[in-house]
Structures are given as C-alpha cells and as structure tokens.
Write an enzyme that holds these catalytic residues in place. Structure first.
Site, PDB file in Angstrom:
ATOM      1  N   LYS A   9      22.940  15.931 -43.244  1.00 51.31           N
ATOM      2  CA  LYS A   9      22.953  16.449 -41.865  1.00 51.31           C
ATOM      3  C   LYS A   9      23.179  15.287 -40.903  1.00 51.31           C
ATOM      4  O   LYS A   9      22.928  14.124 -41.231  1.00 51.31           O
ATOM      5  CB  LYS A   9      21.652  17.169 -41.507  1.00 51.31           C
ATOM      6  CG  LYS A   9      20.342  16.348 -41.638  1.00 51.31           C
ATOM      7  CD  LYS A   9      19.992  15.482 -40.446  1.00 51.31           C
ATOM      8  CE  LYS A   9      18.666  14.733 -40.647  1.00 51.31           C
ATOM      9  NZ  LYS A   9      18.511  13.565 -39.791  1.00 51.31           N
ATOM     10  N   ASP A 132      11.858  17.792 -42.566  1.00 53.12           N
ATOM     11  CA  ASP A 132      13.264  18.196 -42.428  1.00 53.12           C
ATOM     12  C   ASP A 132      13.722  19.196 -43.491  1.00 53.12           C
ATOM     13  O   ASP A 132      14.846  19.691 -43.428  1.00 53.12           O
ATOM     14  CB  ASP A 132      14.181  16.969 -42.573  1.00 53.12           C
ATOM     15  CG  ASP A 132      14.253  16.150 -41.293  1.00 53.12           C
ATOM     16  OD1 ASP A 132      13.714  16.602 -40.272  1.00 53.12           O
ATOM     17  OD2 ASP A 132      14.855  15.062 -41.336  1.00 53.12           O
TER      18      ASP A 132
HETATM   19  O1  C5P Z   1       7.474  14.964 -42.808  1.00 57.31           O
HETATM   20  P1  C5P Z   1       7.987  13.705 -43.375  1.00 57.31           P
HETATM   21  O2  C5P Z   1       7.221  13.271 -44.601  1.00 57.31           O
HETATM   22  O3  C5P Z   1       9.450  13.686 -43.599  1.00 57.31           O
HETATM   23  O4  C5P Z   1       7.715  12.610 -42.272  1.00 57.31           O
HETATM   24  C1  C5P Z   1       7.678  11.241 -42.531  1.00 57.31           C
HETATM   25  C2  C5P Z   1       6.914  10.551 -41.422  1.00 57.31           C
HETATM   26  O5  C5P Z   1       7.642  10.619 -40.204  1.00 57.31           O
HETATM   27  C3  C5P Z   1       5.571  11.178 -41.113  1.00 57.31           C
HETATM   28  O6  C5P Z   1       4.557  10.608 -41.905  1.00 57.31           O
HETATM   29  C4  C5P Z   1       5.379  10.844 -39.651  1.00 57.31           C
HETATM   30  O7  C5P Z   1       4.893   9.517 -39.530  1.00 57.31           O
HETATM   31  C5  C5P Z   1       6.787  10.853 -39.109  1.00 57.31           C
HETATM   32  N1  C5P Z   1       7.154  12.118 -38.459  1.00 57.31           N
HETATM   33  C6  C5P Z   1       6.645  12.398 -37.192  1.00 57.31           C
HETATM   34  N2  C5P Z   1       6.986  13.557 -36.570  1.00 57.31           N
HETATM   35  C7  C5P Z   1       7.816  14.432 -37.159  1.00 57.31           C
HETATM   36  C8  C5P Z   1       8.360  14.171 -38.433  1.00 57.31           C
HETATM   37  C9  C5P Z   1       7.997  12.995 -39.050  1.00 57.31           C
HETATM   38  O8  C5P Z   1       5.880  11.592 -36.629  1.00 57.31           O
HETATM   39  N3  C5P Z   1       8.146  15.564 -36.519  1.00 57.31           N
END
Ligand code: C5P
Length: 277
Positions: A9, A132
C-alpha cells in the site's frame, strides 16, 4: 498447495489526530493498494513452518506466523502448514508488506484449512496482529481511521502509475520509533484526508497537492540523506514526491506509462514501478 499474492500500500494521506492514553495514535489516512507484491505459498504439513527468501525475516515475530497461530487458536485447529514467503515488497519501508502478508495468510489459511471462519472473526483477528492488517483484507482505496481498525471503502482512485524509491535505511522497530518522535505540533484535524475523500467521492481530478503525510518532518530529520533522495526523485522528473507510512519509501503518481518509465530509468535501478489497484 495454494499460492496467493500480498500487495503493498501507499498512504495518499496520513494524518495523526492525537494520542490515545495507551500510547497508540489516532490516525486518518487514505490508503491505496498497489500491485507491488510478495508471494505466499501454503503446503500441507503437520506443523507450522515459515520459509523466506530473506532468511532474517523468519522468526516468531513474523506477522505471517502470528496470523497463522491466531487462526489456529480461534478455530481450535491442529493442522499445520509449510508457508513459503517470497518478498517483492521492500522490508520495513512504509509500504505495509508485513501487514499485507498477515492479511493474505489469514484469508489463505481460512480456505486451505477449510475453517470457514466468518468474515467478522477474520476482521477481529487481523486487528490483533497489527493496526494496518485490516485494510489489507480488501485493499483497494479506503479511508482508515482510529488506530487502523476502522476501514471504510472509497471509490477507486483512477488508475495511476506509481514510482517508488526505497532509500537504503533499515531501522529496527522503526514504526514505534517514528510515532514516538511525533508531538502535538504534528497533529492535524483530518482536513487533508477529508478533502481527498470528497475529491474521490465526487469523481474530481486527483493531483499530488491532495496528498499529505504527518511523518515527513520527523522522517526528513531522522533519516539522514532522505532529502537527497527526494531531490534526485524530483530531478528525475517527478512533479511531486511524498513519504509513504512512516517512511522511508518515497512515491509519486503519474497518469501515463512513458513518464513513469522515464522517471524510473533516470533513478537508475533504485526505483520500483507499480500501478494502483
Ligand atoms: O499495530 P502495530 O503493531 O502495527 O503498531 C506498531 C507500533 O506503532 C505500535 O506499537 C505503536 O507504537 C505505533 N502505532 C501507533 N498508533 C497507531 C499504529 C501504530 O502509535 N495507530
């Protein structure tokens, strides 16, 4: 044996609206699926195994294995699978490769293991794997809000060529690190995303001035040399260049193939050519 593609993406907009008490961030983003992809092959096996053409990516933290395990638990399934992952999407680059692999794995194993888990359950499981992942269940053009768990399909962006430049920065735990560098001065109200959504809904002409990314300021100071990559992208003929996700990939969109190929060739093997889906 089952073979599926997992597409990347780009973020046409990526706004950060604020921070939740648990540290996650509230976003508003228009995400667009593109036809740059990884390939996943699933074969019968008595246990869960992952192979990858980039061996460093094989580990318990790989989102493919996390997705497969969540599915096994949810369906109380004892079947295994030998999963082969062939990377075509640059790793840790802001293009969502790992999340897309996870979404593709959920859908593929639901079929391969004949689990028949309902769509709603796949959605709930995908949100557990990563913010995501839910977007990648359907892809297309979509408005992504909340932490990423609220996905609203949008009218498709008219077909564009996508030129991508992945500068050679590889930062472990890049996404949390980039979110941590944001402060309230980088927060916006969602107006850029809203304007693009209205443009798509009314079928108005898209152009690069509608794109926005909240991470650009911090990315250009964190990734030393990113600005030079942006300059060479512009010098190769791109009318505009934006960051995807939390970087470091840069992209531009063009309507005609000849221009896209010209920009790509001037970037001398450093660029990827793809199309919107
Ligand atoms: O959800 P995911 O594991 O992909 O996110 C990785 C990191 O990115 C999270 O631990 C967080 O620190 C940050 N994040 C965030 N806000 C979001 C998505 C991700 O702060 N909406």
């Amino acid at each position: 044996m089952l073979t599926v593609r997992a597409c990347a993406k780009i973020n046409l907009t990526l706004e950060v609206l604020g921070r939740y008490p648990d540290g996650y961030h509230q976003i508003a983003s228009v995400m667009q699926l593109i036809n740059l992809s990884d390939t996943l092959t699933f074969e019968a096996s008595d246990r869960l195994q992952l192979r990858c053409d980039i061996p460093q990516l094989v580990g318990d933290d790989n989102l493919v294995l996390q997705a497969a395990r969540l599915l096994q638990e949810a369906a109380r399934c004892r079947q295994g699978a030998l999963i082969s992952l062939q990377k075509g999407i640059p790793v840790n680059s802001g293009l969502g490769g790992g999340s897309s692999d996870a979404a593709a794995t959920m859908k593929a194993l639901n079929e391969f293991w004949k689990l028949d888990l309902p769509r709603q359950q796949l959605e709930a499981l995908s949100a557990k794997v990563g913010s995501d992942v839910l977007f990648f269940l359907d892809g297309g053009t979509a408005l992504v809000e909340g932490r990423g768990e609220k996905v609203t399909p949008l009218p498709s962006l008219p077909r564009h060529w996508v030129v991508l430049l992945k500068p050679p920065f590889d930062v472990p735990r890049k996404t949390p690190g980039m979110y941590n560098r944001l402060d309230s001065s980088h927060f916006t109200s969602g107006q850029f995303t809203q304007t693009l959504v209205e443009c798509l809904e009314k079928g108005e002409r898209f152009d690069g001035s509608l794109c926005y990314n909240a991470f650009e300021q911090v990315a250009f100071s964190f990734f030393h040399g990113l600005e030079e990559h942006q300059q060479s992208f512009l010098a190769a003929g791109a009318g505009w260049v934006r960051l995807s996700g939390s970087g470091p990939s840069l992209f531009t969109l063009v309507e005609d193939r000849a221009t896209a190929e010209m920009i790509c060739s001037k970037l001398k093997g450093k660029a990827y050519l793809a199309g919107t889906l």
